[in-house]
Design an enzyme around this catalytic site. Structure first.
Site, PDB file in Angstrom:
ATOM      1  N   ARG A 269       0.870  -1.196   0.000  1.00  9.84           N
ATOM      2  CA  ARG A 269       0.000   0.000   0.000  1.00  9.84           C
ATOM      3  C   ARG A 269       0.891   1.225   0.000  1.00  9.84           C
ATOM      4  O   ARG A 269       1.753   1.378   0.853  1.00  9.84           O
ATOM      5  CB  ARG A 269      -1.010  -0.033   1.153  1.00  9.84           C
ATOM      6  CG  ARG A 269      -0.544   0.464   2.465  1.00  9.84           C
ATOM      7  CD  ARG A 269      -1.657   0.687   3.470  1.00  9.84           C
ATOM      8  NE  ARG A 269      -1.318   0.222   4.798  1.00  9.84           N
ATOM      9  CZ  ARG A 269      -0.437   0.781   5.601  1.00  9.84           C
ATOM     10  NH1 ARG A 269       0.214   1.871   5.232  1.00  9.84           N
ATOM     11  NH2 ARG A 269      -0.189   0.277   6.792  1.00  9.84           N
ATOM     12  N   HIS A 273      -2.099   3.691   6.286  1.00 12.17           N
ATOM     13  CA  HIS A 273      -3.186   2.730   6.523  1.00 12.17           C
ATOM     14  C   HIS A 273      -4.549   3.374   6.300  1.00 12.17           C
ATOM     15  O   HIS A 273      -5.433   2.806   5.690  1.00 12.17           O
ATOM     16  CB  HIS A 273      -3.084   2.195   7.959  1.00 12.17           C
ATOM     17  CG  HIS A 273      -4.294   1.442   8.386  1.00 12.17           C
ATOM     18  ND1 HIS A 273      -4.553   0.160   7.962  1.00 12.17           N
ATOM     19  CD2 HIS A 273      -5.353   1.807   9.161  1.00 12.17           C
ATOM     20  CE1 HIS A 273      -5.711  -0.240   8.473  1.00 12.17           C
ATOM     21  NE2 HIS A 273      -6.210   0.743   9.198  1.00 12.17           N
ATOM     22  N   TYR A 282       6.511   4.263  11.195  1.00 15.53           N
ATOM     23  CA  TYR A 282       6.847   2.825  11.235  1.00 15.53           C
ATOM     24  C   TYR A 282       7.437   2.279   9.933  1.00 15.53           C
ATOM     25  O   TYR A 282       7.772   1.109   9.853  1.00 15.53           O
ATOM     26  CB  TYR A 282       5.627   1.987  11.652  1.00 15.53           C
ATOM     27  CG  TYR A 282       4.404   2.130  10.756  1.00 15.53           C
ATOM     28  CD1 TYR A 282       4.279   1.382   9.587  1.00 15.53           C
ATOM     29  CD2 TYR A 282       3.381   3.003  11.083  1.00 15.53           C
ATOM     30  CE1 TYR A 282       3.176   1.501   8.771  1.00 15.53           C
ATOM     31  CE2 TYR A 282       2.260   3.131  10.274  1.00 15.53           C
ATOM     32  CZ  TYR A 282       2.162   2.373   9.127  1.00 15.53           C
ATOM     33  OH  TYR A 282       1.067   2.506   8.323  1.00 15.53           O
TER      34      TYR A 282
HETATM   35  C1  LIG Z   1     -11.349  -6.865  15.632  1.00 10.81           C
HETATM   36  C2  LIG Z   1     -10.614  -5.607  15.291  1.00 10.81           C
HETATM   37  N1  LIG Z   1      -9.449  -5.317  15.893  1.00 10.81           N
HETATM   38  C3  LIG Z   1      -8.782  -4.194  15.581  1.00 10.81           C
HETATM   39  C4  LIG Z   1      -9.291  -3.322  14.664  1.00 10.81           C
HETATM   40  C5  LIG Z   1      -8.524  -2.050  14.315  1.00 10.81           C
HETATM   41  N2  LIG Z   1      -7.953  -2.209  12.964  1.00 10.81           N
HETATM   42  C6  LIG Z   1      -8.535  -1.641  11.896  1.00 10.81           C
HETATM   43  S1  LIG Z   1      -7.733  -1.973  10.482  1.00 10.81           S
HETATM   44  C7  LIG Z   1      -6.560  -2.887  11.286  1.00 10.81           C
HETATM   45  C8  LIG Z   1      -5.427  -3.524  10.543  1.00 10.81           C
HETATM   46  C9  LIG Z   1      -5.844  -4.597   9.610  1.00 10.81           C
HETATM   47  O1  LIG Z   1      -4.757  -4.950   8.800  1.00 10.81           O
HETATM   48  P1  LIG Z   1      -4.867  -5.934   7.602  1.00 10.81           P
HETATM   49  O2  LIG Z   1      -5.865  -7.000   7.901  1.00 10.81           O
HETATM   50  O3  LIG Z   1      -3.508  -6.380   7.245  1.00 10.81           O
HETATM   51  O4  LIG Z   1      -5.477  -5.073   6.409  1.00 10.81           O
HETATM   52  P2  LIG Z   1      -4.893  -3.731   5.756  1.00 10.81           P
HETATM   53  O5  LIG Z   1      -5.554  -2.604   6.497  1.00 10.81           O
HETATM   54  O6  LIG Z   1      -3.411  -3.746   5.929  1.00 10.81           O
HETATM   55  O7  LIG Z   1      -5.287  -3.745   4.320  1.00 10.81           O
HETATM   56  C10 LIG Z   1      -6.818  -2.912  12.649  1.00 10.81           C
HETATM   57  C11 LIG Z   1      -5.967  -3.608  13.635  1.00 10.81           C
HETATM   58  C12 LIG Z   1     -10.529  -3.643  14.059  1.00 10.81           C
HETATM   59  N3  LIG Z   1     -11.087  -2.862  13.135  1.00 10.81           N
HETATM   60  N4  LIG Z   1     -11.163  -4.804  14.390  1.00 10.81           N
END
Ligand SMILES: Cc1ncc(C[n+]2csc(CCOP(=O)(O)OP(=O)(O)O)c2C)c(N)n1
Length: 376
Positions: A269, A273, A282
């Protein structure tokens, strides 16, 4: 002759790639896609990129409250979208799937309405931005809690199997989602039931600030499929042809009753985020710059140019046409106007309780007393 079954091997150590960085075809079999399909993939990638860039700008202008940038994910998302039979298959996307949602046919104005919370949003601004959903497209509304849609997607696929119509489900998520209990419960159940579902992981190496090495002890995400009794494919998700053809084959296998599959599409990406993130704390800007050199869009353009299907004039024409489309959708979304706050009382219960009606009336009266325009 190479059959479909032999074409892509699960559990490879290296990601499956069909074109190299220079756009040259790498595979021992020929590309069986016609020119319109090849160009269509490119159009959807450029559309995804241009919309993403506009959404970031709209958020900075205060016209949207949140954005989850998708630039860098286009090849994977357009490949996934191409494998869906829209209207009969089911799609369970996640919040970063801008190019995917557009490529399966989600209207731009609906997306802009959803992002800006205007009356152009078919979901009446009930969700936070970047949470698409469409009844017409069998596209399940994105859920914010990570991986919570995975068991629901598996249930849908089991229902498809019981219905026997030969349809399948695709469920997307990021690498971070694979650390959630819901993810493992979903994959386990899909394996046990032989559900017609493809799990597509858009692995961009980060879950917000947590990098993949801190997320898992597995060599890669695809390897986890071993444990659940399904094939796991590691694919270069910045190669749209590899993404599309692997996804097309595993979706066809699921429809044919061969059961689920896990496909890991490695991407990067380019943006933070989300609009609430500062990725500078980071990851190094040099890392982002190095991945920019591997941008999936120019890479695929070089492939099309090698086939004499693309050039500067066509590029200019495409970008001008897409810009006009996006401008018109932004205008239409804004012109629709903000959603009335009173709408929050609608659609909660099929028959509102007397208490809810009283609250609605009190709310209206307070707004009128404040000199505000109140609908109804
Ligand atoms: C159950 C839960 N825990 C934490 C979060 C906070 N959160 C939102 S996005 C994210 C990261 C997700 O990363 P990934 O699955 O790798 O997808 P990316 O955003 O990198 O595309 C987190 C921890 C959430 N939305 N739901």
């Amino acid at each position: 002759m190479i059959t479909d079954a032999q074409r892509f091997q699960p559990f490879s150590d290296e990601p499956i790639r069909l074109i190299d960085e220079g756009g040259a075809w790498l595979a021992p079999f020929s590309c069986d896609l016609d020119d319109d399909t090849l160009i269509g993939l490119y159009r959807h990638m450029v559309l995804g990129r241009m919309v993403d860039e506009r959404l970031v700008r709209l958020q900075r202008l205060g016209k949207s409250s949140f954005v989850a940038p998708s630039s860098g994910h286009e090849a994977a998302q357009v490949g996934i979208a191409g494998a869906v039979r829209v209207g009969s298959d089911w799609i369970f996307p996640y919040y970063r799937d801008t190019a995917l949602a557009l490529a399966v046919g989600w209207p731009l104005v609906d997306m802009l309405g959803q992002m800006m919370g205007t009356r152009a949003d078919p979901a009446r601004a009930r969700q936070m931005p970047a949470h698409p959903g469409s009844r017409a497209l069998n596209m399940f509304t994105v859920a914010s809690p990570i991986a919570s849609h995975v068991p629901v997607a598996v249930g849908t696929a089991i229902a498809q199997k019981l219905a026997g119509a030969g349809d399948a489900t695709v469920c997307t998520f990021g690498d971070g989602a694979t650390s959630e209990g819901d993810w493992h419960a979903g994959l386990n159940f899909a394996g046990a039931q032989g559900a017609p579902i493809v799990f597509a992981c858009e692995n961009n190496r980060y879950a917000i600030s947590v990098d993949l090495q801190h997320q898992t002890g597995s060599p890669n995400v695809a390897a986890k499929a071993h444990a659940y009794g399904m094939p796991g494919y590691l694919v270069d998700g910045m190669d749209v042809l590899a993404s599309y053809l692997v996804m097309r084959d595993v979706m066809a296998a699921a429809r044919d009753g061969l059961g689920p599959a896990l496909v890991e599409l490695t991407v990067y990406r380019y943006g933070p985020h989300s609009s609430a993130d500062d990725d500078g704390v980071y990851r190094a800007s040099e890392e982002v710059a190095a991945w920019r050199e591997r941008d999936p869009i120019p890479r695929y353009r070089r492939f099309l140019e090698g086939r004499k299907l693309w050039g500067d004039a066509r590029e200019d024409e495409l970008r001008a046409a897409l810009k006009a489309e996006i401008d018109a959708a932004v205008k239409a979304s804004e012109a629709a106007g903000p959603v009335p706050v009173e709408w929050m009382f609608d659609d909660v219960l099929s028959r509102p309780t007397p208490q809810l009606e009283r609250q609605r009336e009190r709310f209206r009266a307070a707004r009128r007393a404040a000199g505000e325009d109140v609908e109804g």
